[in-house]
Design a protein around this motif. Structure first.
Motif, PDB file in Angstrom:
ATOM      1  N   LEU A 104       0.841  -1.192   0.000  1.00 36.25           N
ATOM      2  CA  LEU A 104       0.000   0.000   0.000  1.00 36.25           C
ATOM      3  C   LEU A 104       0.877   1.243   0.000  1.00 36.25           C
ATOM      4  O   LEU A 104       1.903   1.287   0.674  1.00 36.25           O
ATOM      5  N   LYS A 105       0.435   2.233  -0.733  1.00 32.19           N
ATOM      6  CA  LYS A 105       1.174   3.472  -0.812  1.00 32.19           C
ATOM      7  C   LYS A 105       0.680   4.460   0.234  1.00 32.19           C
ATOM      8  O   LYS A 105      -0.524   4.553   0.500  1.00 32.19           O
ATOM      9  N   THR A 106       1.622   5.193   0.846  1.00 25.53           N
ATOM     10  CA  THR A 106       1.239   6.253   1.766  1.00 25.53           C
ATOM     11  C   THR A 106       0.410   7.298   1.021  1.00 25.53           C
ATOM     12  O   THR A 106       0.784   7.739  -0.066  1.00 25.53           O
ATOM     13  N   GLY A 107      -0.741   7.665   1.617  1.00 23.93           N
ATOM     14  CA  GLY A 107      -1.656   8.610   0.984  1.00 23.93           C
ATOM     15  C   GLY A 107      -2.769   7.943   0.209  1.00 23.93           C
ATOM     16  O   GLY A 107      -3.715   8.622  -0.240  1.00 23.93           O
ATOM     17  N   ALA A 108      -2.684   6.591   0.041  1.00 24.21           N
ATOM     18  CA  ALA A 108      -3.723   5.883  -0.697  1.00 24.21           C
ATOM     19  C   ALA A 108      -5.043   5.920   0.055  1.00 24.21           C
ATOM     20  O   ALA A 108      -5.073   5.940   1.290  1.00 24.21           O
ATOM     21  N   ILE A 147      -3.978   3.521   9.209  1.00 24.05           N
ATOM     22  CA  ILE A 147      -4.991   4.192   8.401  1.00 24.05           C
ATOM     23  C   ILE A 147      -5.826   5.052   9.322  1.00 24.05           C
ATOM     24  O   ILE A 147      -6.278   4.589  10.388  1.00 24.05           O
ATOM     25  N   THR A 148      -6.053   6.320   8.960  1.00 27.24           N
ATOM     26  CA  THR A 148      -6.872   7.215   9.777  1.00 27.24           C
ATOM     27  C   THR A 148      -8.171   7.552   9.056  1.00 27.24           C
ATOM     28  O   THR A 148      -8.256   7.503   7.819  1.00 27.24           O
ATOM     29  N   LEU A 149      -9.194   7.899   9.866  1.00 29.49           N
ATOM     30  CA  LEU A 149     -10.496   8.313   9.354  1.00 29.49           C
ATOM     31  C   LEU A 149     -11.082   9.321  10.316  1.00 29.49           C
ATOM     32  O   LEU A 149     -10.643   9.418  11.477  1.00 29.49           O
ATOM     33  N   GLU A 150     -12.056  10.091   9.840  1.00 29.34           N
ATOM     34  CA  GLU A 150     -12.691  11.094  10.690  1.00 29.34           C
ATOM     35  C   GLU A 150     -13.447  10.426  11.828  1.00 29.34           C
ATOM     36  O   GLU A 150     -14.069   9.374  11.638  1.00 29.34           O
ATOM     37  N   ASP A 151     -13.382  11.030  13.016  1.00 31.76           N
ATOM     38  CA  ASP A 151     -14.069  10.508  14.197  1.00 31.76           C
ATOM     39  C   ASP A 151     -15.562  10.790  14.097  1.00 31.76           C
ATOM     40  O   ASP A 151     -15.997  11.726  13.413  1.00 31.76           O
ATOM     41  N   THR A 158      -7.407   6.953   5.035  1.00 28.41           N
ATOM     42  CA  THR A 158      -6.172   7.282   4.328  1.00 28.41           C
ATOM     43  C   THR A 158      -4.999   6.563   4.966  1.00 28.41           C
ATOM     44  O   THR A 158      -4.841   6.578   6.196  1.00 28.41           O
ATOM     45  N   VAL A 159      -4.178   5.930   4.128  1.00 25.57           N
ATOM     46  CA  VAL A 159      -2.963   5.293   4.625  1.00 25.57           C
ATOM     47  C   VAL A 159      -1.949   6.396   4.926  1.00 25.57           C
ATOM     48  O   VAL A 159      -1.542   7.145   4.025  1.00 25.57           O
ATOM     49  N   ILE A 160      -1.543   6.508   6.205  1.00 30.15           N
ATOM     50  CA  ILE A 160      -0.640   7.610   6.573  1.00 30.15           C
ATOM     51  C   ILE A 160       0.785   7.150   6.861  1.00 30.15           C
ATOM     52  O   ILE A 160       1.713   7.960   6.812  1.00 30.15           O
TER      53      ILE A 160
END
Length: 506
Positions: free
Chosen positions: A183-187, A212-216, A201-203
């Motif tokens: 996986l690419k960072t930013g994917a 991977i982060t997502l909105e709470d 988003t892969v950070i």
């Protein structure tokens, strides 16, 4: 004269050959005689009874006594030393005088502490003594975990969990997965949990673990299982939802009275999270009171020292490393001397590599000092070094044995330690000299009336004097303990005669 000497030499050689012939005849007779079971015991043999008892396997080592514990005593305050009363090597008891100090230097220290105490008293009198009953949110964020419950001692909750609550401080959740795909960072990926599917988003990536982060969101609880998929719906990995930047809310005092928020609720900085009871005194105020108590205790010690200006030993021990000198200043916390405590010692003994495998920590040991070798003391194996030392082809290992405090024991004394490496109780025992080996089988000769019978046996533990019999004999059996055989005695006589004749030729 020369002819007579040759004649005497010929005569001695003739006598030697005659003895050899007689010995050979004796050996022949010894081998040819009938092997009767009913025959008298050899003159050098004796009969022993099979008994029941305890057998021990022991190993020995030699070493020297060392200090088990040495403490460094520092100057309690900056003081002028008037006279040192001791020397290195002195044995002191608790309460013995080490040095006399200058009374005026003690008064100077009292004045310094009294000034510090006065400042503390002023600070304490101006402090806000009462603590707040409300615990407010230190930052804005969504409540993810609540550890405190009504009635909890809040300091205990903090000790167990690191805080009383946990907030998501940056408005994001994260999930970590182990993915085989690169996986690419930013994917962009999809994160699914409960009935929700959110874009993530892969950070970052570290050692094959992707974050991977997502909105709470309000119902995005911590520890929910989440599935991460790509844009085609193919599963990339699974993990659990966690706050991306968790903020633990700490608390220094009080008992939880009422929790004012719920998990999933968004709070602003300054909003009340909970209220508490038992907050009569603020934590900073209590801390200052503790510091004041410490100063008061030091003042008490200094005033006692002013009345009797002498530094005394706090424990019994042997003095070493003495750095005090007459008419000098000992700075606060500077080392004054070392005290080798005499309530216990170490014996560092060297054990042969052939015996070290049987030595274990916790085994009992018997110690005999060279200086008073008629007395035995008990010890215990505390440590076995894994580093061996080879000296003259023999490898030995250092075994540390604890020795109880003994008044006449001094450091560097030599001693021998005996360690019981194996032990069996209530077993059948015979003398080791009763055991023979016949065609590879261990046997003993058993006396039954006037007859002798060779009986195969199975042995257990064997030491230098005894052997355990596991099978083959019964308690009370009579076994023959052989001395040297007739043949061995005859060969010894021949060797002695030969040495005597050869000595006469020289």
């Amino acid at each position: 004269m020369k002819k007579k000497k040759r004649k005497r030499g010929w005569l001695k050689k003739f006598l030697f050959l005659l003895i050899i012939a007689a010995a050979a005849a004796g050996v022949y007779y010894w081998y040819q005689k009938d092997e009767k079971k009913e025959e008298p015991l050899a003159a050098n043999a004796k009969v022993e009874e099979v008994t029941r008892g305890t057998i021990r396997i022991m190993t020995e080592g030699n070493g020297q006594i060392e200090a088990a514990e040495t403490v460094t005593v520092t100057a309690p305050y900056t003081l002028k030393i008037e006279e040192v009363k001791v020397e290195n090597g002195d044995v002191v008891e608790a309460g013995d005088v080490i040095a006399a100090v200058d009374r005026e230097s003690v008064r100077e220290q009292i004045e310094i502490l009294e000034s510090s105490l006065s400042e503390m008293n002023s600070t304490i009198s101006n402090m806000d003594r009462s603590g707040s009953s409300a615990l407010s949110a230190p930052v804005s964020g969504r409540v993810k975990r609540i550890y405190a419950e009504q009635g909890d001692v809040l300091t205990d909750v903090v000790a167990a969990h690191g805080g009383v609550m946990e907030l998501s401080a940056d408005g994001k959740m994260k999930v970590e997965i182990s993915a085989t795909d690169d996986l690419k960072t930013g994917a962009t990926v999809n994160v699914s949990f409960l009935d929700y599917e959110e874009e993530g988003t892969v950070i970052s990536e570290e050692d094959g673990i992707y974050t991977i982060t997502l909105e709470d969101g309000e119902n995005y609880d911590a520890d929910l299982e989440a599935v991460v998929t790509d844009e085609n719906g193919r599963t990339l990995g699974t993990g659990t939802l966690q706050p991306n930047h968790a903020y633990l809310v700490e608390c220094a005092y009080g008992i939880a009275d009422e929790i004012h928020v719920d998990e999933g609720e968004y709070v602003n900085a300054g909003m009340t999270l909970l209220t508490r009871t038992n907050v009569q005194y603020h934590g900073a105020y209590l801390t200052m009171l503790e510091k004041r108590s410490e100063v008061m205790e030091k003042l008490r010690e200094l005033r006692a020292l002013e009345r009797e200006p002498r530094l005394k030993a706090e424990k019994k021990g042997i003095l070493s490393g003495l750095s005090l000198a007459d008419c000098t200043v000992a700075a606060q916390d500077a080392p004054m001397y070392q005290l080798i405590l005499t309530d216990s010692f170490w014996l560092k003994a060297e054990i042969d590599e052939l015996d070290i495998a049987g030595v274990e920590e916790g085994q009992n040991a018997t110690i005999v000092f060279d200086a008073f070798d008629t007395e035995e003391y008990e010890g215990r194996v505390e440590k076995i070094s894994a580093l061996g030392q080879n000296v003259n082809g023999v490898t030995k290992y250092t075994v540390t044995v604890s020795v109880p405090g003994i008044d006449k024991v001094k450091t560097a004394m030599s001693a021998t330690v005996t360690i019981v490496t194996d032990e069996k109780a209530d077993v059948l025992l015979i003398p080791i000299d009763a055991v023979q080996t016949v065609n590879g089988q261990k046997c003993v000769t058993v006396l039954r009336g006037e007859s002798q019978e060779i009986v195969p046996v199975t042995l257990g533990l064997v030491n230098h004097t005894q052997a355990e019999v596991a099978e083959g004999l019964q308690e009370g059996d009579q076994v023959v303990v052989q001395g040297k055989s007739d043949f061995e005695v005859m060969m010894d006589m021949m060797q002695q005669s030969r040495s005597h004749i050869q000595g006469g030729d020289n």
